[in-house]
Structures are given as C-alpha cells and as structure tokens.
Design a protein around this motif. Structure first.
Motif, PDB file in Angstrom:
ATOM      1  N   SER A   1       0.605  -1.600   0.419  1.00 25.41           N
ATOM      2  CA  SER A   1      -0.220  -0.031   0.047  1.00 25.41           C
ATOM      3  C   SER A   1       0.803   1.477   0.153  1.00 25.41           C
ATOM      4  CB  SER A   1      -0.835   0.029   1.044  1.00 25.41           C
ATOM      5  OG  SER A   1      -2.150  -0.923   1.153  1.00 25.41           O
ATOM      6  N   ASP A   2       0.611   2.528  -0.409  1.00 26.67           N
ATOM      7  CA  ASP A   2       0.853   3.292  -0.677  1.00 26.67           C
ATOM      8  C   ASP A   2       0.769   4.481   0.563  1.00 26.67           C
ATOM      9  OD1 ASP A   2      -1.370   4.498  -1.642  1.00 26.67           O
ATOM     10  OD2 ASP A   2      -0.245   5.750  -2.218  1.00 26.67           O
ATOM     11  N   LYS A   3       1.289   5.620   0.347  1.00 25.79           N
ATOM     12  CA  LYS A   3       1.398   6.622   2.078  1.00 25.79           C
ATOM     13  C   LYS A   3      -0.489   7.278   1.953  1.00 25.79           C
ATOM     14  CE  LYS A   3       6.133   6.624   2.633  1.00 25.79           C
ATOM     15  NZ  LYS A   3       7.614   7.714   2.905  1.00 25.79           N
ATOM     16  N   ASN A   4      -0.657   7.767   0.294  1.00 29.97           N
ATOM     17  CA  ASN A   4      -1.697   7.428  -0.003  1.00 29.97           C
ATOM     18  C   ASN A   4      -3.202   7.344   0.200  1.00 29.97           C
ATOM     19  OD1 ASN A   4      -0.892  10.524   0.083  1.00 29.97           O
ATOM     20  ND2 ASN A   4      -0.092  10.023  -1.537  1.00 29.97           N
ATOM     21  N   GLY A   5      -2.735   5.539   0.490  1.00 30.32           N
ATOM     22  CA  GLY A   5      -3.576   4.587   0.369  1.00 30.32           C
ATOM     23  C   GLY A   5      -4.989   4.748  -1.308  1.00 30.32           C
ATOM     24  N   VAL A   6      -3.913   4.997  -2.318  1.00 31.52           N
ATOM     25  CA  VAL A   6      -4.138   5.004  -4.234  1.00 31.52           C
ATOM     26  C   VAL A   6      -3.911   3.806  -4.323  1.00 31.52           C
ATOM     27  CG1 VAL A   6      -3.622   5.778  -5.901  1.00 31.52           C
ATOM     28  CG2 VAL A   6      -3.548   7.560  -4.152  1.00 31.52           C
ATOM     29  N   ILE A   7      -3.178   2.668  -3.733  1.00 28.06           N
ATOM     30  CA  ILE A   7      -2.622   1.766  -4.376  1.00 28.06           C
ATOM     31  C   ILE A   7      -2.574   0.607  -2.589  1.00 28.06           C
ATOM     32  CG2 ILE A   7      -0.783   0.026  -4.606  1.00 28.06           C
ATOM     33  CD1 ILE A   7       0.071   2.032  -6.321  1.00 28.06           C
ATOM     34  N   GLN A   8      -3.608   0.095  -2.787  1.00 31.34           N
ATOM     35  CA  GLN A   8      -4.556  -1.226  -1.306  1.00 31.34           C
ATOM     36  C   GLN A   8      -3.863  -2.511  -1.488  1.00 31.34           C
ATOM     37  OE1 GLN A   8      -7.562  -0.066   1.134  1.00 31.34           O
ATOM     38  NE2 GLN A   8      -7.177   2.639   0.073  1.00 31.34           N
ATOM     39  N   ASP A   9      -3.198  -3.370  -1.049  1.00 32.84           N
ATOM     40  CA  ASP A   9      -3.122  -4.468  -0.427  1.00 32.84           C
ATOM     41  C   ASP A   9      -2.955  -4.843  -2.427  1.00 32.84           C
ATOM     42  OD1 ASP A   9      -3.659  -4.753   1.870  1.00 32.84           O
ATOM     43  OD2 ASP A   9      -6.184  -4.625   0.949  1.00 32.84           O
ATOM     44  N   PHE A  10      -1.898  -4.269  -2.960  1.00 30.43           N
ATOM     45  CA  PHE A  10      -1.350  -5.072  -4.589  1.00 30.43           C
ATOM     46  C   PHE A  10      -0.414  -6.273  -4.132  1.00 30.43           C
ATOM     47  CE2 PHE A  10       1.502  -4.549  -7.331  1.00 30.43           C
ATOM     48  CZ  PHE A  10       1.595  -4.699  -8.797  1.00 30.43           C
ATOM     49  N   ASN A  11      -0.269  -7.304  -5.095  1.00 30.19           N
ATOM     50  CA  ASN A  11       0.657  -7.995  -4.670  1.00 30.19           C
ATOM     51  C   ASN A  11       1.107  -8.751  -6.345  1.00 30.19           C
ATOM     52  OD1 ASN A  11      -0.013  -9.686  -2.170  1.00 30.19           O
ATOM     53  ND2 ASN A  11      -1.838  -8.937  -2.781  1.00 30.19           N
ATOM     54  N   LEU A  12       2.124  -8.799  -6.519  1.00 30.70           N
ATOM     55  CA  LEU A  12       3.499  -9.592  -7.426  1.00 30.70           C
ATOM     56  C   LEU A  12       4.301 -10.196  -7.706  1.00 30.70           C
ATOM     57  CD1 LEU A  12       3.769  -8.936 -10.584  1.00 30.70           C
ATOM     58  CD2 LEU A  12       5.052  -6.811  -9.553  1.00 30.70           C
ATOM     59  N   THR A  13       4.662 -11.424  -8.169  1.00 31.83           N
ATOM     60  CA  THR A  13       5.573 -12.262  -8.615  1.00 31.83           C
ATOM     61  C   THR A  13       6.043 -12.248  -9.948  1.00 31.83           C
ATOM     62  OG1 THR A  13       4.669 -13.253  -6.539  1.00 31.83           O
ATOM     63  CG2 THR A  13       6.264 -14.113  -7.447  1.00 31.83           C
ATOM     64  N   ILE A  14       7.330 -12.206  -9.442  1.00 27.99           N
ATOM     65  CA  ILE A  14       7.932 -12.540 -11.419  1.00 27.99           C
ATOM     66  C   ILE A  14       9.274 -12.538 -11.541  1.00 27.99           C
ATOM     67  CG2 ILE A  14       8.834  -9.786 -11.340  1.00 27.99           C
ATOM     68  CD1 ILE A  14       7.818  -9.635 -14.215  1.00 27.99           C
ATOM     69  N   ASN A  15       9.283 -13.208 -12.162  1.00 28.18           N
ATOM     70  CA  ASN A  15      10.517 -14.386 -12.180  1.00 28.18           C
ATOM     71  C   ASN A  15      11.318 -14.581 -13.986  1.00 28.18           C
ATOM     72  OD1 ASN A  15      10.970 -16.256  -9.856  1.00 28.18           O
ATOM     73  ND2 ASN A  15       9.001 -17.153 -10.679  1.00 28.18           N
TER      74      ASN A  15
END
Length: 216
Positions: free
Chosen positions: A10-24
């Motif tokens: 999550s970012d400090k302003n709450g624009v992005i919340q509970d973002f998940n990513l996995t990459i190889n």
C-alpha cells in the motif's frame, strides 16, 4: 527461487492497497491500472518512494529492511527502467545513451546484442535528434535491458503511440531471449484491452505472460 515479489503493498496516500505481484526471469507481467495509479506504482517498484506498508523481496532479500545505500546499489545493478520521463541525451550518440550506466560504473559491455533485439543497431552512431519518436522509444527500452539487468520496469512508453503492436512484441521477445523479468505498467485502457490479442495473434509459440488488472 522467486526473483521479485511484492506482498500486500500500500502507498502512503492509500491510492494503492493490498497490491501483490510475483515475477521470475523470462516472465512478462502487464499491469493495467487507472491514471495516476501507474505512476505511484512505478515509483515504488523502482525504489523512488517507499510504500506505507507491505513486503518487497528481491532475490530473497527483504528489500525494505536494507539501508538506503544498500537498496540503491541493489536497484542499480538489478533494475532497468524504460520511461519517457528518462529521455535520451541529445548530446551523445545512441550507443553512449544505451551504455551510459556501464560507462558511469566502469562496467562497460558491448550494447550490440541488445541493440539488435530492438532493431536499432544501425542507429548506434547517430544522435537521438536524427531518430523518429518510435525509434527513440526503442532506444529507451534497449537502454533498460543493457548490461544484463534482471528486471525491467516499463512505464508510459505507449501513451503517444498510435501503433502499439510493434513495441509490445519487441519487449516480449526481449524478455524471453535475454531471460529478463519485465513489468509493463500501463494506464492506457485502449492498449490494455488490445495487448493480449496482439501477443496471441503474432506469437506462434506458447504464450507465457500474465495480466494483472488493478483498475479500481
């Protein structure tokens, strides 16, 4: 072993919340998001700003627990960035633009392999002023892949392009041939809907890419 993963970000302003990513290595992830969200996500993933909460793992290292100097060194050696906010330098050649990180670090390698993948090998001795907008974009992307970067983050390079398929295919093939993890952050809804169709239509082998729809 996972190369790069983000958990519950999550970012400090709450624009992005509970973002998940996995990459190889060799994988391509297209992140579709709304205007303004992509820029914040780009800055967090590239280390330009810290998130409010969440975990970031880079080759099993807990990135947020490193001190600022260690994070900067790790990012510099691992990440390549392709963005029009980091334009080519008009006063030097395309070859020098692509290899500028190696020239500054004393770790120069021949940019010809990368240049060939992006079909710009015949531009290496030219100035950016001699190139078209599309040609400059290919050079910006080639610069991000230079010197065996493990992860390339692509942002905003498609915004002013009318024909997006050529660069989309080149980026995809560069990820596969160089075994680089590529994260494409895109706020262009028209492109977002078209990207899968482009790759399925023009690439014959089994498709190995993922789409992360983060439109609110």
């Amino acid at each position: 072993m996972r190369l790069f993963s983000v958990e519950n970000l999550s970012d400090k302003n709450g624009v992005i919340q509970d973002f998940n990513l996995t990459i190889n290595p060799g994988e391509v992830c297209y992140i579709f998001c709304e205007k303004g969200v992509g820029e914040i996500l780009f800055e967090i993933l590239c280390g330009y700003q810290l998130p409010n909460c969440g975990s970031i793992y880079l080759e099993q290292k807990k990135w947020l627990e490193l001190n600022e100097d260690a994070r900067c060194i790790l990012n510099r050696n691992t990440f390549g960035i392709a963005s029009v906010t980091l334009p080519l330098i008009n006063e030097i050649t395309i070859q020098e633009n692509i290899a500028i990180s190696g020239l500054l670090d004393g770790n120069f390698s021949d940019p010809l392999i990368t240049a060939r993948i992006f079909h710009i090998e015949h531009f290496l001795k030219k100035s950016p002023l001699d190139l078209t907008y599309m040609e400059r974009l290919r050079c910006i992307c080639a610069r991000a892949f230079y010197n065996q970067k493990k992860i390339v983050v692509v942002h905003d390079v498609f915004l002013k392009l009318k024909e997006k398929s050529e660069l989309s295919l080149i980026l995809y093939k560069a990820a596969k041939s160089l075994d680089v993890a590529v994260i494409c952050i895109n706020e262009d809804k028209e492109y977002s809907y078209a990207i899968c169709d482009i790759l399925y239509k023009y690439i014959s082998e089994k498709k190995t890419f993922s789409v992360l729809d983060y439109r609110i």
